[in-house]
Design a protein around this motif. Structure first.
Motif, PDB file in Angstrom:
ATOM      1  N   LYS A 107     -35.911 -52.284  -7.469  1.00  0.00           N
ATOM      2  CA  LYS A 107     -36.777 -53.256  -6.794  1.00  0.00           C
ATOM      3  C   LYS A 107     -35.994 -54.102  -5.797  1.00  0.00           C
ATOM      4  O   LYS A 107     -36.462 -54.378  -4.693  1.00  0.00           O
ATOM      5  N   GLU A 110     -35.403 -52.049  -2.726  1.00  0.00           N
ATOM      6  CA  GLU A 110     -36.639 -51.922  -1.933  1.00  0.00           C
ATOM      7  C   GLU A 110     -36.922 -53.211  -1.164  1.00  0.00           C
ATOM      8  O   GLU A 110     -37.328 -53.172   0.001  1.00  0.00           O
ATOM      9  N   GLN A 111     -36.684 -54.365  -1.801  1.00  0.00           N
ATOM     10  CA  GLN A 111     -36.905 -55.639  -1.128  1.00  0.00           C
ATOM     11  C   GLN A 111     -35.932 -55.824   0.033  1.00  0.00           C
ATOM     12  O   GLN A 111     -36.314 -56.302   1.099  1.00  0.00           O
ATOM     13  N   ARG A 112     -34.657 -55.445  -0.175  1.00  0.00           N
ATOM     14  CA  ARG A 112     -33.676 -55.539   0.913  1.00  0.00           C
ATOM     15  C   ARG A 112     -34.091 -54.654   2.080  1.00  0.00           C
ATOM     16  O   ARG A 112     -33.975 -55.043   3.240  1.00  0.00           O
ATOM     17  N   GLU A 113     -34.586 -53.468   1.755  1.00  0.00           N
ATOM     18  CA  GLU A 113     -35.011 -52.552   2.810  1.00  0.00           C
ATOM     19  C   GLU A 113     -36.176 -53.155   3.589  1.00  0.00           C
ATOM     20  O   GLU A 113     -36.208 -53.096   4.815  1.00  0.00           O
ATOM     21  N   GLU A 114     -37.120 -53.748   2.861  1.00  0.00           N
ATOM     22  CA  GLU A 114     -38.294 -54.352   3.488  1.00  0.00           C
ATOM     23  C   GLU A 114     -37.913 -55.541   4.353  1.00  0.00           C
ATOM     24  O   GLU A 114     -38.359 -55.667   5.495  1.00  0.00           O
ATOM     25  N   GLN A 115     -37.082 -56.436   3.812  1.00  0.00           N
ATOM     26  CA  GLN A 115     -36.771 -57.686   4.497  1.00  0.00           C
ATOM     27  C   GLN A 115     -35.699 -57.538   5.570  1.00  0.00           C
ATOM     28  O   GLN A 115     -35.753 -58.202   6.590  1.00  0.00           O
ATOM     29  N   GLN A 116     -34.715 -56.684   5.318  1.00  0.00           N
ATOM     30  CA  GLN A 116     -33.575 -56.634   6.228  1.00  0.00           C
ATOM     31  C   GLN A 116     -33.415 -55.286   6.910  1.00  0.00           C
ATOM     32  O   GLN A 116     -32.469 -55.089   7.662  1.00  0.00           O
TER      33      GLN A 116
END
Length: 151
Positions: A107, A110-116
């Motif tokens: 998770k 996935e959040q790093r990919e989404e945000q950055q």
């Protein structure tokens, strides 16, 4: 060449094992390997799996790990596990703890990919970690779907 080498298995919560060994079988990220006395120096990233240790008397013992790394130098193997348990201590609760840790890593990736806009390889590596964790559970007879893990 010596018949044994020193083996140390350390997890954050405690030192799990420190003994002379004949061989150590490791679940390497790039494939399984066996370290024996005289092994070439290496640092190996580990995936979730079973570490098999054969001590100086020929007694075999197994440890479940969630990942980590091992330093091999021919005279010793030092393994630092993210989470580690003796095989006989692995129950569904311990396995669920390891699965939750793997899910948190996925998770977060996935959040790093989404945000950055992090590289897709980071998410793929986290997904592989989760799949390896599920395979470990299936191999030792534990159910990776038994708990309701958060989405």
């Amino acid at each position: 060449m010596a018949d044994t080498m020193q083996f140390d298995l350390v997890a954050p919560e405690r030192n799990l094992l420190s003994v002379p060994v004949r061989e150590v079988r490791l679940p390497g990220e790039d494939g399984d390997l066996t370290a024996m006395p005289g092994h070439a120096p290496a640092i190996v990233n580990l995936r979730p799996g079973l570490v098999t240790v054969i001590d100086d008397k020929g007694t075999e013992s197994e440890f479940a790990i969630s990942g980590g790394f091992a330093e091999i130098n021919g005279e010793s193997v030092s393994l630092l596990a993210e989470i580690g348990r003796k095989r006989e201590d692995m129950d569904q609760d311990a396995f669920d703890e390891m699965m939750r840790a793997a899910l948190r890593k996925k998770k977060a990736a996935e959040q790093r990919e989404e945000q950055q806009g992090a590289a897709a390889g980071v998410v793929a590596a986290a997904a592989k970690l989760l799949a390896d964790m599920e395979a470990l559970g299936a191999h030792i007879g534990l159910d990776p779907n038994s708990a309701n893990f958060p989405d």
